[in-house]
Design a protein around this motif. Structure first.
Motif, PDB file in Angstrom:
ATOM      1  N   PHE A 151     -33.002  22.107  15.251  1.00 56.12           N
ATOM      2  CA  PHE A 151     -33.381  22.092  13.842  1.00 56.12           C
ATOM      3  C   PHE A 151     -33.169  20.726  13.216  1.00 56.12           C
ATOM      4  O   PHE A 151     -33.536  20.505  12.092  1.00 56.12           O
ATOM      5  N   ASP A 152     -32.554  19.819  13.942  1.00 58.28           N
ATOM      6  CA  ASP A 152     -32.291  18.478  13.415  1.00 58.28           C
ATOM      7  C   ASP A 152     -33.282  17.517  14.056  1.00 58.28           C
ATOM      8  O   ASP A 152     -33.204  17.213  15.233  1.00 58.28           O
ATOM      9  N   SER A 153     -34.224  17.016  13.268  1.00 54.89           N
ATOM     10  CA  SER A 153     -35.249  16.131  13.814  1.00 54.89           C
ATOM     11  C   SER A 153     -34.705  14.727  14.082  1.00 54.89           C
ATOM     12  O   SER A 153     -35.401  13.894  14.652  1.00 54.89           O
ATOM     13  N   ALA A 154     -33.458  14.445  13.683  1.00 55.49           N
ATOM     14  CA  ALA A 154     -32.876  13.130  13.932  1.00 55.49           C
ATOM     15  C   ALA A 154     -32.461  12.968  15.391  1.00 55.49           C
ATOM     16  O   ALA A 154     -32.259  11.858  15.867  1.00 55.49           O
ATOM     17  N   VAL A 155     -32.338  14.092  16.109  1.00 52.77           N
ATOM     18  CA  VAL A 155     -31.937  14.046  17.515  1.00 52.77           C
ATOM     19  C   VAL A 155     -33.178  14.176  18.380  1.00 52.77           C
ATOM     20  O   VAL A 155     -33.964  15.113  18.235  1.00 52.77           O
ATOM     21  N   LYS A 156     -33.379  13.241  19.291  1.00 50.77           N
ATOM     22  CA  LYS A 156     -34.527  13.255  20.196  1.00 50.77           C
ATOM     23  C   LYS A 156     -34.061  13.744  21.561  1.00 50.77           C
ATOM     24  O   LYS A 156     -33.078  13.244  22.102  1.00 50.77           O
ATOM     25  N   ARG A 157     -34.755  14.704  22.110  1.00 52.89           N
ATOM     26  CA  ARG A 157     -34.426  15.241  23.428  1.00 52.89           C
ATOM     27  C   ARG A 157     -35.388  14.663  24.458  1.00 52.89           C
ATOM     28  O   ARG A 157     -36.592  14.592  24.222  1.00 52.89           O
ATOM     29  N   MET A 198     -22.955   8.222  17.214  1.00 47.47           N
ATOM     30  CA  MET A 198     -23.736   7.236  17.936  1.00 47.47           C
ATOM     31  C   MET A 198     -25.093   7.814  18.348  1.00 47.47           C
ATOM     32  O   MET A 198     -26.058   7.066  18.462  1.00 47.47           O
ATOM     33  N   ILE A 199     -25.148   9.099  18.564  1.00 49.47           N
ATOM     34  CA  ILE A 199     -26.424   9.721  18.924  1.00 49.47           C
ATOM     35  C   ILE A 199     -27.407   9.599  17.767  1.00 49.47           C
ATOM     36  O   ILE A 199     -28.554   9.215  17.952  1.00 49.47           O
ATOM     37  N   ILE A 200     -26.941   9.910  16.578  1.00 50.28           N
ATOM     38  CA  ILE A 200     -27.807   9.887  15.396  1.00 50.28           C
ATOM     39  C   ILE A 200     -28.357   8.490  15.133  1.00 50.28           C
ATOM     40  O   ILE A 200     -29.504   8.323  14.723  1.00 50.28           O
ATOM     41  N   THR A 201     -27.564   7.456  15.396  1.00 53.48           N
ATOM     42  CA  THR A 201     -28.013   6.091  15.135  1.00 53.48           C
ATOM     43  C   THR A 201     -28.834   5.513  16.280  1.00 53.48           C
ATOM     44  O   THR A 201     -29.289   4.378  16.202  1.00 53.48           O
ATOM     45  N   GLY A 202     -29.004   6.292  17.370  1.00 56.27           N
ATOM     46  CA  GLY A 202     -29.792   5.814  18.500  1.00 56.27           C
ATOM     47  C   GLY A 202     -29.034   4.867  19.410  1.00 56.27           C
ATOM     48  O   GLY A 202     -29.633   4.160  20.210  1.00 56.27           O
ATOM     49  N   GLN A 203     -27.717   4.857  19.311  1.00 55.17           N
ATOM     50  CA  GLN A 203     -26.902   3.954  20.125  1.00 55.17           C
ATOM     51  C   GLN A 203     -26.133   4.688  21.221  1.00 55.17           C
ATOM     52  O   GLN A 203     -25.264   4.112  21.853  1.00 55.17           O
ATOM     53  N   GLY A 204     -26.395   5.947  21.420  1.00 55.18           N
ATOM     54  CA  GLY A 204     -25.673   6.700  22.435  1.00 55.18           C
ATOM     55  C   GLY A 204     -26.491   7.875  22.922  1.00 55.18           C
ATOM     56  O   GLY A 204     -27.620   8.091  22.500  1.00 55.18           O
ATOM     57  N   TYR A 205     -25.900   8.644  23.813  1.00 51.60           N
ATOM     58  CA  TYR A 205     -26.577   9.813  24.350  1.00 51.60           C
ATOM     59  C   TYR A 205     -25.553  10.910  24.594  1.00 51.60           C
ATOM     60  O   TYR A 205     -24.349  10.662  24.667  1.00 51.60           O
ATOM     61  N   LEU A 206     -26.031  12.142  24.722  1.00 51.23           N
ATOM     62  CA  LEU A 206     -25.191  13.298  24.974  1.00 51.23           C
ATOM     63  C   LEU A 206     -25.925  14.225  25.934  1.00 51.23           C
ATOM     64  O   LEU A 206     -26.892  14.885  25.533  1.00 51.23           O
TER      65      LEU A 206
END
Length: 65
Positions: free
Chosen positions: A20-26, A1-9
């Motif tokens: 190293f993964d640009s798909a995750v926004k901090r 769900m984080i990768i799809t922008g529908q969740g958070y961690l």
């Protein structure tokens, strides 16, 4: 769900973290403009103290103080 922008961690970070993964926004977690912090505590039984426990406690103190 984080990768799809529908969740958070929520992630605890000590020091500068490399991603190293640009798909995750901090994003920083703040309250009233101040960073949200967490207090960590370490306890052990008084009669269970010894060299290794005291050394470990000193290492934690140096790392987090």
């Amino acid at each position: 769900m984080i990768i799809t922008g529908q969740g958070y961690l929520p992630v605890d970070v000590i020091g500068e973290q490399m991603w190293f993964d640009s798909a995750v926004k901090r994003i920083p977690l703040v309250r009233r403009g101040e960073p949200v912090t967490k207090t960590y505590c370490v306890f052990w039984k008084k009669d269970n103290s010894g060299y290794y426990i005291e050394e470990f406690a000193e290492m934690l103190k140096e790392e987090f103080a």
